[in-house]
Every structure is written in C-alpha cells, then in structure tokens.
Design an enzyme around this catalytic site. Structure first.
Site, PDB file in Angstrom:
ATOM      1  CE  LYS A  55      67.596  46.917 103.300  1.00  9.96           C
ATOM      2  NZ  LYS A  55      68.064  45.656 102.682  1.00  9.96           N
ATOM      3  CG  ASN A  56      68.758  41.753 104.847  1.00  8.51           C
ATOM      4  OD1 ASN A  56      68.295  42.636 104.134  1.00  8.51           O
ATOM      5  ND2 ASN A  56      70.052  41.536 104.939  1.00  8.51           N
ATOM      6  CB  CYS A 152      72.088  48.548  96.843  1.00 14.72           C
ATOM      7  SG  CYS A 152      71.686  49.373  98.392  1.00 14.72           S
ATOM      8  NE  ARG A 157      70.904  43.084  94.785  1.00 15.30           N
ATOM      9  CZ  ARG A 157      70.678  43.506  96.023  1.00 15.30           C
ATOM     10  NH1 ARG A 157      71.008  42.755  97.043  1.00 15.30           N
ATOM     11  NH2 ARG A 157      70.113  44.656  96.256  1.00 15.30           N
ATOM     12  CG  ASP A 342      74.897  43.160 103.481  1.00 10.74           C
ATOM     13  OD1 ASP A 342      75.150  43.640 102.364  1.00 10.74           O
ATOM     14  OD2 ASP A 342      73.803  42.651 103.756  1.00 10.74           O
ATOM     15  NE  ARG A 450      67.150  50.833  99.769  1.00 16.84           N
ATOM     16  CZ  ARG A 450      67.920  49.778  99.493  1.00 16.84           C
ATOM     17  NH1 ARG A 450      69.220  49.930  99.340  1.00 16.84           N
ATOM     18  NH2 ARG A 450      67.400  48.583  99.374  1.00 16.84           N
TER      19      ARG A 450
END
Length: 469
Positions: A55-56, A152, A157, A342, A450
C-alpha cells in the site's frame, strides 16, 4: 456472552461519526458489503495467504505516473480502498487508468488537466495521498490545490515538512478557505533540504518534486524505507538521475522530461507482519506467499525473540507458533531500519500471551497506543504511559509525544464487541477476536480494507470461524 465495548480513544461523537462514514466509503470501494464481522475465537489460523504490492508504494507509484510523458504499467497492485481513491483522483486530473488484468494498472497521463476542486475535496477526506500530488502537478500544470486531508487518526502528522520542502523549491504556498493552493510561476529549482525528522511522506514529496526541478537537489536526513527505495527505482526507470550516500543523504539531478515505467511493486511487509502476528497469537501456522526476508529482517528478529518460528522459502515465509511459552520483549518503534510503527499493534496482541512483562515504546506516532483500551476490556493487562518510559537499554532517542505500553502476560482474552479505530489497530482487533474465547463482533470493518486486500477471503482460507453482518 460478549461484553459490549465502544472504544472512544478521546474522540468526540462527531469524529466517531466521521470514522464510521470513512469506513463505509472504504468498504464500498472494494465491494465489502458488511459493516461488521462476528468472530467465534479460540481456533488456530492455519493455511496460506498471498500478499501483493505494498500500500505504501503502490499509491505513490501511481502518483509518479503523472510525471511521465508516456503510459506507465504497475503490477502486483492490491485491491484496497486506497488504490481506488488514488485512481479516482488521477482520473479527475485526466489520467486514463485501466486494468487489463487483475493486479495490473496502466496509467496514461497524456491528457492531464486541472481538476474541479469539488472532485478532489470529495476524495481527499479519506486519504493523505493528495499532498504528494503537489510536485507532479506543479510540473504538469503550474499549480496544485490540496484540500483538508484524511487518513488514520493516529496522531498529528503535520504537513509542514511537505510545505517547507515545496517552498525550498521555489513554490508559493497560499492557504485559503478551500485548502492549500500551491503555485510555481517560475518552475521548480533544485534545493538543499534537511528534514528535521526522516519522514517517509516528506522524502517522497522531495523525490517527486526534485526529479524535474532545475539543477541538483540535496536531501539530508531522508527516509530510507524499502518502499522509498522502490519509488527511487521507479523514478530511475522513468529517466530520473538519483544517487544516495550512506548517511541518509539523497541527491537528485533534475531532468527536463520523464517517460512512463513498467514496474512490479514491492510486497506489503506490513500485511506480512500482521499475518505473522496472527499466527503467533492464535497458535497457528501461516505461509505468507510473496513475503521476503530482507525487508522483514528487523521484524523477524523480534518474532524469533518472542518465541515464534519461521522458515524463509523462495516464494514466501512460513510463520508458526512452535508450542511452549512465549517470551516477553522490549520493542522500540523507529524509522527504517528500525522496528516499524505499523508492526507494533498486531504484535502487542501476541505479547499479551507472553510470560512476563513486555514493553513497547512507540516513538513515531503519539496516539497509536489508544487501540489497547479494547484489548484491556478483552482481558489483557496493558498499561499505557502517555509520556513514555526511560530505560537504560533503550537505543532509540526519546522523542516528544512518545508513549509506551507495558504488557504483562499471559492473560486469557475473552470476547467483546469493538469498533475499528484505524487501519492497523483494526486488524489487531481481528487478531484479538480470533485468539479470544467466545464470540466477538468487530465493526467499522471497512477501515481495514484501506490496507488489507481480500482479508475476509483470507480469513476463510485460514479456517477462521466467522460471519459477516
């Protein structure tokens, strides 16, 4: 009988409603028709799961396609809601996105144009990816409009690092009621930039802006995660000139034009680590196809210290609980090559079954341990220290707003009804429910989609006992 639990985590009712709305939208994007899953726990997960592109990386690779003059081909693309969001954003800017086969995207930027603000605003609330469109859009159109960002709710952030970097390139940043309008009337020029923290997002911002800026950019204190290295590989395939020094310094020599790429995305190491933790917590045995040792070395060391077993194979890694007691560990999250933030949430569920006291120091995001409240209600013995903890054995420097979780085990987990608070915390609730005695209900299920592709089908393949409702 399950205990009913609503996890507030300090957010108000309005934020909770927004979270449910985000979950519903995410579920809709991947065809997940259920809001909740009812899990009958206490059964080991056994079998095989396949992980595809990270995903990243995949979402950033899609944005990079905006920089090329010809179409790009991205392979091993996971079917997750974040991919759907970026697809719609690219289409709003005139990029043609097609999928000739499962897991493959063709991105053609030849008709890039300005998008209507309403289109972008409707999508941006569900993701933080839009900020990375700035560099490519400034090169293609001379301006970028970024609305309020979503993602999220695990910490502040801030995007200050991004905006400061863009200003260093010569961009003009104006804030308005719509969001942030960024222009570059004279184009972008290479700059000397030092990040105050090796932020992954800010490093990606600099890379995407610098590859077509005039002159050479020097980026100090850059993030060096495997997904960053994969993005650099993509940009080099497109014609970029990028080299690195061993002290987190990246040099980018701007070029006039770039062309499309053909690339297979790096595997999702976050998903791989999550399934590994699930195997450990449920006394299971899971083969994660597509996982590779090199990108998981730090996780594998901790997994082994806890007492888990693994076998590295050519096509993946097998993770299993070998029997016997699990051991407590001390973990400090950090930027790569440290232990990923994570990874700690799924691992904490497994640590509730270790004999003794484990400590997890979260140094990356300030609110990422809020999910443990639900685990406590399920029987875990976890104390969160909101100001962090000192330790003579620590290697990662103390950071502002860090927290620490002290987990004492082993404790039996029992069923509860919980609401998913964020992506990784949500998957951790699934693991806890699968390991617990009794029947649990996990709601806000869409948020998990997600970042976890076909997770319901994978639970079925692993023998989990559940119903969607």
């Amino acid at each position: 009988m399950a205990e009913t639990l609503v996890v507030d985590d300090g957010v108000n009712d309005r934020a909770e409603a927004g979270l449910a709305k985000d979950a519903a939208k995410a579920a809709e994007r991947v065809g997940l028709k259920a809001d909740s899953i009812v899990i009958r726990g206490g059964k080991p997960l056994v079998g095989r799961v396949d992980v595809r592109g990270a995903k990243n990386l995949a979402t950033k690779a899609m944005v990079a396609a905006l920089l090329g003059k010809t179409p790009s081909i991205l392979q091993d693309v996971p079917q997750i809601s974040e991919i759907s969001i970026v697809t719609k954003m690219l289409e709003a800017y005139g990029v043609a996105v097609t999928s000739p086969e499962d897991g493959v995207l063709v991105l053609d930027p030849k008709n890039v144009e300005r998008a209507h603000f309403a289109q972008i605003d409707a999508l941006a609330g569900s993701s933080r990816i839009p900020i990375l469109f700035c560099g490519p859009l400034l090169h293609a159109l001379g301006e970028a409009l970024i609305p309020d960002l979503g993602g999220c709710r695990i910490g502040d952030r801030p995007i200050d690092f991004h905006l400061d970097a863009l200003r260093a390139f010569g961009a003009i940043v104006d804030k308005s009621y719509e969001g942030i309008r960024i222009t570059a009337p004279n184009g972008l020029t290479g700059a000397n930039i030092e990040l105050p923290y090796p932020s992954v997002g800010a490093t990606e911002q600099v890379l995407l802006a610098a590859v077509r800026a005039k002159g050479v950019t020097e980026l100090k204190n850059a993030a060096i995660e495997p997904e960053i290295m994969d993005l650099i590989a993509i940009l080099q395939k497109m014609g970029a000139i990028i080299w690195m020094e061993p002290n987190r310094t990246i040099f980018i020599e701007g070029v006039e034009t770039l062309h499309g790429y053909s690339h297979r995305a790096i595997f999702d190491r976050n998903e791989a680590a999550s399934w590994a933790s699930a195997a450990l917590a449920t006394h299971g045995d899971i083969f994660v196809a597509g996982a590779k040792q090199q990108e998981l070395m730090t996780f594998l060391n901790v997994f082994r210290k806890v007492g888990g077993a693994f076998d590295v194979r050519e096509d993946g890694i097998r993770f299993w609980h070998p029997g016997g007691p699990l051991k407590p560990v001390q973990v400090e999250t950090d930027v790569h090559p440290g232990f990923m933030t994570d990874w700690q949430q799924p691992l904490i569920v497994a640590l509730t079954q270790a004999e003794g006291i484990s400590v997890v120091h979260e140094t990356v995001y300030e609110n990422r341990l809020g999910f443990t409240e639900a685990l406590v209600e399920m029987g875990a013995d976890i104390v969160v220290h909101t100001d962090g903890l000192e330790s003579v054995t620590r290697r990662v420097p103390r950071r502002k707003l860090e927290q620490a979780a002290v987990i004492t085990g082993p404790t039996k987990l029992h069923a509860a009804d919980v609401r998913v608070p964020d992506l990784r915390g949500g998957f951790s609730y699934l693991i806890a429910a699968l390991a617990a005695e009794g029947t649990s209900t996990v709601s806000n299920l869409g948020l998990i989609s997600r970042g976890y592709e076909h997770f319901v089908d994978k639970l079925t393949a692993l023998g989990a006992d559940f119903d969607l409702v």
